[in-house]
Design a protein around this motif. Structure first.
Motif, PDB file in Angstrom:
ATOM      1  N   LYS A 312       0.854  -1.193   0.000  1.00 23.63           N
ATOM      2  CA  LYS A 312       0.000   0.000   0.000  1.00 23.63           C
ATOM      3  C   LYS A 312       0.891   1.243   0.000  1.00 23.63           C
ATOM      4  N   SER A 313       0.488   2.247  -0.735  1.00 30.02           N
ATOM      5  CA  SER A 313       1.214   3.520  -0.854  1.00 30.02           C
ATOM      6  C   SER A 313       2.511   3.385  -1.658  1.00 30.02           C
ATOM      7  N   MET A 314       2.597   2.372  -2.484  1.00 26.49           N
ATOM      8  CA  MET A 314       3.761   2.178  -3.359  1.00 26.49           C
ATOM      9  C   MET A 314       3.472   2.799  -4.725  1.00 26.49           C
ATOM     10  N   PRO A 315       4.418   3.575  -5.282  1.00 28.02           N
ATOM     11  CA  PRO A 315       4.233   4.134  -6.624  1.00 28.02           C
ATOM     12  C   PRO A 315       4.659   3.131  -7.697  1.00 28.02           C
ATOM     13  N   LEU A 316       3.834   2.993  -8.724  1.00 28.97           N
ATOM     14  CA  LEU A 316       4.117   2.081  -9.821  1.00 28.97           C
ATOM     15  C   LEU A 316       3.915   2.790 -11.148  1.00 28.97           C
ATOM     16  N   ALA A 317       4.662   2.366 -12.149  1.00 26.68           N
ATOM     17  CA  ALA A 317       4.454   2.855 -13.516  1.00 26.68           C
ATOM     18  C   ALA A 317       4.631   1.679 -14.467  1.00 26.68           C
ATOM     19  N   TRP A 318       3.532   1.247 -15.064  1.00 26.57           N
ATOM     20  CA  TRP A 318       3.581   0.206 -16.098  1.00 26.57           C
ATOM     21  C   TRP A 318       3.653   0.866 -17.459  1.00 26.57           C
TER      22      TRP A 318
END
Length: 368
Positions: A312-318
């Motif tokens: 939770k609260s982790m930034p991701l970019a696919w």
């Protein structure tokens, strides 16, 4: 130091790490670690280097900002303010950091550093995971950065016309970002056949004919957001429409499956299956699919066998791509869903994709 509460959370993480590893101190000089630990301070002068011109030392008892007499005035007046961090300056021509640390009463042999320095051992790679979960203050700052970056890039997109050189477009994007205090660490501009031929089209002298793709990784206060926007002049060919539709489906699939307790490999496998379902089973092999972002453009890539757990609260970019088409935005993982960081502005066209009983909006092609 903008937020002392945020700093306290990070210092506690570091002290827990120290205790678990039985270290006496951690010395951070890499720009991304320094920015993370100081809530956004910048220790770099040479922007092309990972190594900053100052470092910060964490011990169980105190925190020290260590910088030369050149850098210290700026750092203590503009970057590390009212933080309780002790300032330790040294003459620029005497760079014996190990000796300085020893004089502070800390054994350099029991201090780990992220930067190769005489007298210290390197910090284990597992320290990186301390950056992966954002605090509420970081999320607020991050969303402002994402909103501003998307707005700037999309405004530039609307000013592009056939005949402009890729380099001109890149300079427009960079100038607008810099004027807002945002620094592009990656800026790709490719047009027409170059988008088909290269997954990383660095801007060149080529003049735009019908199609242009802009890819940006943008940094402010250490944090990085990632996005891709595409423009087509005239009627979009059916084959390109099909590829974008497939890329949106893969992206939406990966976004929907970005849930706490899942691993990056779990999401990658969902993406690979989506590539197969859309008729492009081999395209995932042509370029990485993204992963954790935050203080580096990609903190951790989703790779086969990668067991890094999503939090939770982790930034991701696919960023799935199918030769000529790409879909990319930055998100923050929530307890049961996600929130966009670089969501397209209200007047940017959006594609709605249905995945696993959810409707996901993606940034569509801008048709001109």
């Amino acid at each position: 130091m903008e937020d002392y509460q945020e700093y306290k959370i990070k210092r506690e993480r570091i002290l827990n790490y120290l205790e678990n590893k039985h270290f006496e101190g951690i010395l951070l000089g890499k720009y991304y670690n320094f920015a993370w630990a100081t809530c956004g301070a910048d220790n770099r002068v040479v922007k092309g280097s990972e190594d900053g011109s100052a470092c910060i030392l964490f011990t169980p008892y105190d925190t020290y900002l260590i910088a030369s007499n050149i850098e210290m005035p700026r750092l203590e007046k503009e970057e590390i303010i009212n933080s309780g961090v002790k300032k330790v300056s040294y003459p620029w021509y005497q760079q014996d950091i190990a000796g300085l640390v020893k004089r502070l009463g800390v054994n350099p042999e029991k201090v780990k550093t992220d930067t190769p320095l005489p007298g210290f051992e390197l910090l284990p790679c597992d320290f990186n995971s301390l950056r992966y979960q954002f605090t509420p203050q970081e999320i607020e700052r991050y969303k402002r950065l994402g909103e501003n970056t998307a707005k700037i890039v999309e405004e530039v997109c609307r000013k592009i016309s056939p005949g402009k050189r890729e380099l001109e477009v890149a300079s427009m994007v960079e100038a607008e970002l810099l004027s807002s205090g945002i620094s592009p660490s990656v800026l790709l501009v490719g047009s027409d056949e170059r988008v088909l031929n290269y997954r990383h089209p660095l801007p060149k002298e080529k003049r735009i004919e019908k199609y242009v793709m802009i890819v940006v990784c943008a940094r402010k206060k250490g944090q990085v957001v990632n996005l891709t926007r595409c423009i087509y002049f005239g009627k979009v060919p059916g084959w390109l429409e099909e590829r974008f539709k497939a890329a949106f489906f893969v992206d939406a699939t990966m976004i929907v499956n970005s849930r706490p307790s899942k691993t990056l490999e779990d999401v990658l496998n969902k993406g690979i299956k989506a590539y197969q379902e859309t008729g492009y089973p081999e395209e995932w092999k042509a370029h990485h699919q993204g992963g954790i972002t935050g203080y580096r453009e990609r903190e951790c890539l989703a790779m086969p066998g990668c067991r890094e757990v999503i939090l939770k609260s982790m930034p991701l970019a696919w960023n799935p791509s199918i030769k000529g088409a790409k879909s990319e935005d930055t998100i923050i993982v929530g307890e049961k869903g996600f929130s966009y960081v670089t969501f397209p502005t209200s007047d940017w066209p959006k594609a709605i994709v249905e995945v696993e009983e959810e409707k996901i909006e993606r940034a569509d092609l801008l048709r001109c």
